[in-house]
Structure formats: C-alpha cells, structure tokens
Design a protein around this motif. Structure first.
Motif, mmCIF file in Angstrom:
data_model
loop_
_atom_site.group_PDB
_atom_site.id
_atom_site.type_symbol
_atom_site.label_atom_id
_atom_site.label_comp_id
_atom_site.label_asym_id
_atom_site.label_seq_id
_atom_site.Cartn_x
_atom_site.Cartn_y
_atom_site.Cartn_z
ATOM 1 N N GLY A 333 19.973 -2.495 20.054
ATOM 2 C CA GLY A 333 20.322 -2.046 18.708
ATOM 3 C C GLY A 333 19.348 -2.470 17.636
ATOM 4 O O GLY A 333 19.724 -2.634 16.468
ATOM 5 N N ASP A 334 18.071 -2.643 17.978
ATOM 6 C CA ASP A 334 17.058 -3.008 16.991
ATOM 7 C C ASP A 334 16.737 -1.799 16.112
ATOM 8 O O ASP A 334 17.350 -0.736 16.234
ATOM 9 C CB ASP A 334 15.808 -3.541 17.689
ATOM 10 C CG ASP A 334 15.030 -4.536 16.825
ATOM 11 O OD1 ASP A 334 15.141 -4.456 15.591
ATOM 12 O OD2 ASP A 334 14.312 -5.385 17.379
ATOM 13 N N ALA A 335 15.728 -1.918 15.268
ATOM 14 C CA ALA A 335 15.419 -0.874 14.295
ATOM 15 C C ALA A 335 14.830 0.388 14.923
ATOM 16 O O ALA A 335 14.882 1.461 14.318
ATOM 17 C CB ALA A 335 14.458 -1.417 13.243
ATOM 18 N N ALA A 336 14.257 0.288 16.127
ATOM 19 C CA ALA A 336 13.592 1.426 16.762
ATOM 20 C C ALA A 336 13.360 1.084 18.241
ATOM 21 O O ALA A 336 13.479 -0.082 18.644
ATOM 22 C CB ALA A 336 12.257 1.717 16.064
ATOM 23 N N PRO A 337 13.017 2.077 19.081
ATOM 24 C CA PRO A 337 12.690 1.781 20.482
ATOM 25 C C PRO A 337 11.540 0.785 20.587
ATOM 26 O O PRO A 337 10.618 0.791 19.768
ATOM 27 C CB PRO A 337 12.310 3.158 21.035
ATOM 28 C CG PRO A 337 13.075 4.127 20.196
ATOM 29 C CD PRO A 337 13.058 3.533 18.817
ATOM 30 N N TRP A 338 11.578 -0.045 21.627
ATOM 31 C CA TRP A 338 10.598 -1.118 21.789
ATOM 32 C C TRP A 338 10.427 -1.419 23.271
ATOM 33 O O TRP A 338 11.109 -0.859 24.128
ATOM 34 C CB TRP A 338 11.049 -2.377 21.042
ATOM 35 C CG TRP A 338 12.407 -2.889 21.452
ATOM 36 C CD1 TRP A 338 13.616 -2.490 20.964
ATOM 37 C CD2 TRP A 338 12.693 -3.870 22.462
ATOM 38 N NE1 TRP A 338 14.631 -3.156 21.579
ATOM 39 C CE2 TRP A 338 14.105 -4.017 22.500
ATOM 40 C CE3 TRP A 338 11.913 -4.632 23.322
ATOM 41 C CZ2 TRP A 338 14.742 -4.891 23.383
ATOM 42 C CZ3 TRP A 338 12.538 -5.515 24.197
ATOM 43 C CH2 TRP A 338 13.937 -5.635 24.225
ATOM 44 N N CYS A 339 9.516 -2.324 23.559
ATOM 45 C CA CYS A 339 9.361 -2.822 24.924
ATOM 46 C C CYS A 339 8.723 -4.202 24.857
ATOM 47 O O CYS A 339 8.277 -4.647 23.794
ATOM 48 C CB CYS A 339 8.540 -1.864 25.784
ATOM 49 S SG CYS A 339 6.791 -1.748 25.317
ATOM 50 N N TYR A 340 8.660 -4.862 25.999
ATOM 51 C CA TYR A 340 7.998 -6.162 26.074
ATOM 52 C C TYR A 340 6.510 -5.965 26.345
ATOM 53 O O TYR A 340 6.121 -5.141 27.183
ATOM 54 C CB TYR A 340 8.598 -7.001 27.200
ATOM 55 C CG TYR A 340 9.974 -7.539 26.906
ATOM 56 C CD1 TYR A 340 10.167 -8.526 25.941
ATOM 57 C CD2 TYR A 340 11.087 -7.073 27.587
ATOM 58 C CE1 TYR A 340 11.435 -9.022 25.669
ATOM 59 C CE2 TYR A 340 12.358 -7.570 27.322
ATOM 60 C CZ TYR A 340 12.526 -8.541 26.363
ATOM 61 O OH TYR A 340 13.778 -9.039 26.095
ATOM 62 N N ASN A 341 5.672 -6.730 25.631
ATOM 63 C CA ASN A 341 4.244 -6.695 25.915
ATOM 64 C C ASN A 341 3.916 -7.717 27.007
ATOM 65 O O ASN A 341 4.816 -8.389 27.540
ATOM 66 C CB ASN A 341 3.416 -6.932 24.650
ATOM 67 C CG ASN A 341 3.687 -8.289 24.007
ATOM 68 O OD1 ASN A 341 4.135 -9.237 24.663
ATOM 69 N ND2 ASN A 341 3.402 -8.402 22.718
ATOM 70 N N GLU A 342 2.648 -7.853 27.322
ATOM 71 C CA GLU A 342 2.253 -8.719 28.433
ATOM 72 C C GLU A 342 2.539 -10.191 28.168
ATOM 73 O O GLU A 342 2.595 -10.997 29.098
ATOM 74 C CB GLU A 342 0.769 -8.514 28.740
ATOM 75 C CG GLU A 342 -0.144 -8.715 27.537
ATOM 76 C CD GLU A 342 -1.556 -8.222 27.777
ATOM 77 O OE1 GLU A 342 -2.384 -8.394 26.871
ATOM 78 O OE2 GLU A 342 -1.819 -7.679 28.851
ATOM 79 N N ASP A 343 2.752 -10.561 26.904
ATOM 80 C CA ASP A 343 3.093 -11.946 26.573
ATOM 81 C C ASP A 343 4.598 -12.186 26.575
ATOM 82 O O ASP A 343 5.057 -13.294 26.278
ATOM 83 C CB ASP A 343 2.530 -12.319 25.194
ATOM 84 C CG ASP A 343 1.011 -12.295 25.174
ATOM 85 O OD1 ASP A 343 0.403 -12.668 26.196
ATOM 86 O OD2 ASP A 343 0.446 -11.891 24.139
ATOM 87 N N GLY A 344 5.363 -11.138 26.886
ATOM 88 C CA GLY A 344 6.813 -11.275 26.882
ATOM 89 C C GLY A 344 7.426 -11.171 25.507
ATOM 90 O O GLY A 344 8.600 -11.503 25.317
ATOM 91 N N ASP A 345 6.641 -10.691 24.532
ATOM 92 C CA ASP A 345 7.147 -10.503 23.174
ATOM 93 C C ASP A 345 7.547 -9.047 22.962
ATOM 94 O O ASP A 345 6.969 -8.138 23.570
ATOM 95 C CB ASP A 345 6.080 -10.893 22.142
ATOM 96 C CG ASP A 345 5.708 -12.359 22.232
ATOM 97 O OD1 ASP A 345 6.604 -13.176 22.505
ATOM 98 O OD2 ASP A 345 4.509 -12.679 22.043
#
Length: 678
Positions: A333-345
C-alpha cells in the motif's frame, strides 16, 4: 521486407564481453528504423561514443535488446523490456539485436496462434504468427490464413498481407477492455465496477464486514490488508477477489449463502497493461522489472528478502509469487508500485497512469463553466481552493479543524497529523470549505453533522479554462498544479518517484495537489513550513531542495503586488489605518522597532549598495540549511515570500536591523540595510 539498403548500414557494432578465460560471447546490434527510435526506455545515460553506448547495453542484466543513440549530445537510451513501440527519431539512431521487439502485423477479429515462439516478446528470428479468419468466406482477400514471420533483418516482420488492407469480415466480437474485465483466471487484479453477482444479487460494501473475516483470507488479523492497496473502503461494493477464490465474488445479504461469484468476463487482450489505474497502483500486474533509475529488480522470493515480504504477501495482485517473479508491485500500500534493488532497499518504478482509468483513480481534464479558483481543474479536484462550504444536498460543511469524524481511512500515512493531509499543511486556510485531501474520493467533499453519513460530496463545477494557472494563490502555494519543472536557479527537478524524493512522497502523498506517476517532476508545495512550490535537485554535491519561480496570481484588475500578508495585497493605506498613523514619512518604508522585525517595505539594496538576493533563491549564496529557509520559515517573515521578493527583512532578529543576502556575490554574503526609524 528488407529495410537496409547495404551491408555497411547493417552491422554497426559487435561487442565481445569476457565471461572468463576460456569463453566469450559476442553480441551484435544492427541499425534499424531510420528516422525513428524505440520508445520503451528503461535507462537513459550519456556516453561519449556509439561504441560505449552499445557496450553499456551489452553488459546490462536483464538483457538490453536495443538502444537509441544521438551523436550530437551523446544521449544513450537503453531498452530492457522485450517489447517496444516506435517514436519520432528526434535525431536518434536506433540499434537492435537480430530479433523483433515491435508488434507483429494484426488483422482485427482474426484468431492468432504462434509457431517457433510462445507469443512473448522479443520474438526470435523465424518466429511465425498465424492468423485465421473463421468466417465461412475467410478474409476479405479470399484467404483463410495469413502469416507474419520475424525476418532475418533486425526487427522486421515479413507478412503475407498489408496491415489495414485485409479484414476478417462478418465477426463483431464483443471487446472486453481492462479494467472492466479479468486479465487472469482468478481476477485478483480486477478493479472494475460490476456490483451484482451472476445470479443478480446486489453486492454488499466490503467495508461493512457483513460476515466477519472469511477463513480463506490470508491475513486473519488485518481484514483490509487482503485487498488491493490494503483497504476495503475504496472497493465499495464492487466484485473483487481478496481471498484467491476461483474468480471475483462479493458478499450478499442472503445469510444462508453469504457470498456469490460475479460474472466478470476475461479481457479480449489478456496482456497486462503497462500502466496503473489508481494512484497506488496495487492492481498493476505488468512486466516492468527495473526501478525508476533503471536498476534491475530483485526476485521477491530471494532468500534474504523473504522475511521482509512476509508482512505483505496478501497484498499481491497476481498468483502466489513464483520463484522468478521480479516485477514491480505494490503489496504494502505504498505510494506507487516498487521493488527491491540489489541492496535490498525499496525503490519506486516508473509505471505511468493508464489513459482510461477506473472509478478508483480518475484524472481527466474537462471543460466547465466555473472561474478559477471557484472551480476544479481535475476530476478529483485535489487542487480546489475555493470557498464553497455546503454539500450537493445543501448540508452545511463542518470546520476541518474540529476533526468531527476522526482520521479518515483514505488519508495516506496516518502517522502524520490530521492537518498534514491538507494543502499547505494548515487547517486555518481551509475553514469549512469543500476539499479533497483523501486518495480515493471522487471529488471535493466535507464533513457534515449527520452522524449516519458523516460526509458528503460538494457540487464544485469544472473550470471554464482547464489549463492550470502558472501562479499561486497563497504564500505556500499548496494549490499550485502547473507544469513548471525547473527551480529559480534553472536546475531541472528530479522525478518525485525517484530515489532522491521517494521518502517525501511516501510521507506526504495526501498533501500533493494532484496525483503522481513516474513522469511527474513538477514543482509542488508538499512539505510543512515551506514558502512556495519547490522540488528536489540531484547535484554532484548531493541532493538539494530549491524553490521554483512561481509568482502570485495577479489581482482581478490585472495588477501585481509586491507585498502580501496571508495572501492579501498590502497597500500604504493598510499601514496607516491598521498599524499606526504617522504624519511624517512613509510608514511602509521605516521600521517601528529597534530590530525592525516587522518591517515589510520594499527596500532591496544594502547600506553598502549591494543588490539584495531573492530570499527564495540559493544563488549566489545558499540559504538551504538556514533556519529561515526550512521548517520554521513561517515564523521568521512578517509577509509572504514570492520568487522576486528580495526586500530587506530581519528573519533572524539581528540587533542591527533588517538585512539581506548579497545578490552581487559571496563577499560579503550578507549586509544590513539602511532603514530609517518611524
């Protein structure tokens, strides 16, 4: 059909990428589509040469199938997805591997099957598309079958027909377009507006919890977390599938059956749209798998990420997560679609709004008969700053400061204060006027005294001129929805969904005057304590915030105003009537106290003759980290600031009196002004 006249035009680049001592892989890119360029760009950089751009493409993971390069400025654009349309060239040249990224030729109503590939792009050379017309007389040219093949020439289809010249007559197949249809069998991503079951029973509102929490809800402790965007209210009484049943369903008033399935058709085109229908985009099941910055997304089921994911598995819109699922999603339920980057952020992805959007997320420009600001510029009217204070049924609105009915569920991020969800972060501006600080309400509304309904919509007309004005009405300018995207100093604004600005968006999404997607980099006033629309910059020295050149809107008579207090233009007569009455001198050009903190005259040169630097500018002297530039800005100035405001003031209570920054240079950075006593 061959589009390359000579061998010299074909092979432009062969890159050898070493993977070890014993083996090499070669990757060739060929010139393609003269005068056009690829449009599905995932990453843009600047490279000195064509070869360096090609090398950048060759080394990308996931694969970079094609790229555009412009020699005049070294612009290098990489295509990471397997499918792309074409745009006007704009001096770019396009290069592609020997495969097909563009869509195959089509014939409406023809039945399509594939040979030598599965229909997913890019299509390999030799991939065949077979089109059949099931009408007894076949296609309009007499053929019963037509074909298209991905040729040996790069990104080129050879077909047995000319597109738009052949029809499959006699068939008027019903077209089902998303979001009013299912893209998948279970239809968890469905966010259409059907609200009756297949037997005709009316659906009950999901937020009413008519039979408690069903046993097949993955999260038994938090009812709302099983829905797209982690809420039940916005889904009203529409058919949904929050529990992974066979297809969309809803609760019904019959206590013996409690629920029934809905008749939601499969979409005619089941390829998921590469766009979002609502602000948060929880329904998005597209194939974007790089962040806004072009960084590859990590697999959701990657071992080190599984623990982070446990909180929000019920919020995924697609089938239970596969091992190789690395697509952008918004399960929390964040502001927009997202994913994890290679640093886990977490990083947001660049998922645009759909051109046609569902009832949950509408942003159309309509033409009405209202005059700004007593009208709305958008469907939702989040920017509305007029003075209407009654609902469409005539009920009087309650003051927002009374917080009559607790914090509404659709105020994004309830960890902030009630007032932080409103434009300008100040409830005193809004009194009891109709507003829309919520994410999923359709238009401006307000609280009412009737406890059974709590709130109602207001009848706010659309503006006669739908183009947003390039000016602000208030000092803070929270209502501004213009299109300026450079700062006062001329720096380009970063995108609000970029990693530089993402934290601000996740915290203050409700206070944006409009909805945002990956292309939004316009100046906005969203943080508390600011004095006008601003944006973030990405500079070699690090991120920086700076104000934008957004002036006050002119008065109705067209006149501009240099000095304003709380948005009201201040005249010399105002001083004499309301402050003091002196027979000698101009009260606006003198200081009444020893420090002159109240001075709001128009002196803009120092006692040494230096021109004053505008207070909202960081050039030539940076003010960004000064207290009067930041969160307590409103407490330091007696009047409103605007981009050209460079008048002597005393925001620091300097014992020497009003001062300003040196607009001619950094030596000295500041100097006091010669303001006479009253």
């Amino acid at each position: 059909m061959e589009t390359f006249p000579s061998f010299a035009r074909e092979l432009v680049l062969v890159l050898v990428v070493l993977h070890g001592v014993a083996s090499t892989d070669s990757l060739a890119h060929y010139a393609a589509h003269p005068g056009q360029r690829y449009g599905n760009i995932a990453l843009a950089t600047r490279e000195r040469t064509l070869g360096l751009c090609g090398r950048k493409c060759a080394k990308r993971k996931p694969p970079c199938y094609a790229f555009n390069y412009r020699e005049t400025d070294g612009s290098c654009q990489l295509v990471l997805d397997g499918k792309s349309g074409l745009l006007e060239g704009n001096d770019y040249s396009s290069y592609v591997q020997r495969l097909c990224l563009t869509e195959h030729p089509k014939i409406p109503s023809a039945k399509v099957s594939y040979e030598e590939w599965n229909g997913e792009y890019p299509a390999p050379p030799g991939a065949m598309v077979i089109l059949r017309c099931e009408h007894p007389r076949g296609f309009s040219d007499g053929s019963s079958i037509h074909t298209a093949r991905c040729s040996a020439s790069p990104d080129s289809w050879c077909s047995s027909f000319q597109e738009n010249a052949v029809q499959c007559k006699g068939f008027k197949r019903e077209m089902h377009k998303y979001p009013e249809c299912r893209l998948t069998k279970k239809g968890r991503e469905y966010i259409g507006t059907t609200k009756a079951t297949e037997s005709g029973k009316e659906c009950l509102p999901w937020s009413s919890h008519p039979y408690g929490t069903p046993k097949d809800f993955l999260n038994q402790d938090a009812y709302d977390s099983n829905f797209i965007n982690l809420d039940s209210w916005s889904h009203k009484n529409y058919c949904r599938n929050p529990s992974w049943r066979e297809r969309p369903w809803c609760f019904v008033s019959d206590h013996e059956v409690q629920w029934e399935y809905c008749d939601i058709p499969m979409c005619t085109d089941t390829n998921p749209p590469e766009c979002k229908a609502a602000q948060q985009g929880g329904e998005y099941i597209g194939r974007k798998r790089v962040t806004h910055a072009g960084v590859p997304c990590q697999r959701w089921e990657k071992p080190k990420l599984r623990e982070k994911l446990d909180c929000c598995r019920p919020g995924f819109p697609d089938e239970p997560i596969a091992e190789d699922h690395d697509y952008c999603r918004n399960p929390n339920g964040d502001a927009a679609p997202w994913c994890y980057n290679e640093d886990g952020d977490r990083e947001f992805c660049d998922v645009p709004f759909c051109a046609v959007r569902s009832g949950q997320g509408i942003l159309r420009i309509k033409k009405g008969d209202g005059d700004y600001p007593e009208c709305r510029l958008t469907e939702k009217g989040k920017e509305y700053f007029g003075m209407k204070n009654e609902t469409e049924t005539g009920r009087p609105c309650l003051p927002w400061e009374s917080q009559s009915h607790r914090m509404p569920w659709d105020f994004f991020n309830n960890q902030t204060t009630f007032g932080d969800h409103f434009l300008n972060h100040d409830l005193s501006f809004h009194m009891n006027y109709c507003r829309n600080p919520a994410l999923y309400r359709e238009r401006p509304w307000c609280f009412v005294s009737d406890q059974t309904i709590e709130w109602e919509y207001c009848d706010v007309p659309f503006c006669r001129d739908p183009n947003p004005p390039e000016c602000k009405l208030t000092g803070k300018g929270g209502e501004y929805v213009g299109r300026r995207n450079v700062t006062i100093s001329g720096f380009p604004c970063v995108y609000w969904l970029s990693s530089t600005a993402a934290e601000i968006v996740s915290f203050f999404l409700s206070s944006f005057s409009d909805e945002i997607d990956g292309s939004h980099n316009f100046c906005r006033s969203i943080k508390p304590g600011t004095h006008g629309p601003m944006c973030l910059l990405s500079l070699p020295t690090g991120p920086r915030a700076e104000y934008c050149d957004i002036p006050f809107c002119p008065a109705s008579d067209g006149k501009t105003c240099d000095v304003r207090v709380s948005g009201n233009c201040i005249s010399e007569r105002w001083f004499s009537v309301f402050l003091f009455d002196l027979s000698v001198g101009s009260p606006s050009e003198c200081q009444a106290s020893k420090t002159g903190v109240e001075y709001i005259g128009t002196k803009n040169t120092t006692k040494s003759g230096y021109p004053c630097q505008p207070w909202m500018s960081n050039t030539p002297n940076s003010q960004e980290f000064k207290s009067h530039y930041g969160s307590t800005f409103k407490n330091h100035f007696p009047d409103d600031l605007h981009p050209s405001h460079n008048f002597c003031r005393n925001p620091t209570s300097d014992p020497k009196g009003p001062w300003c920054y040196n607009g001619a240079g950094k030596k000295p950075p500041t100097d006091n002004c010669d303001i006479p006593s009253c």
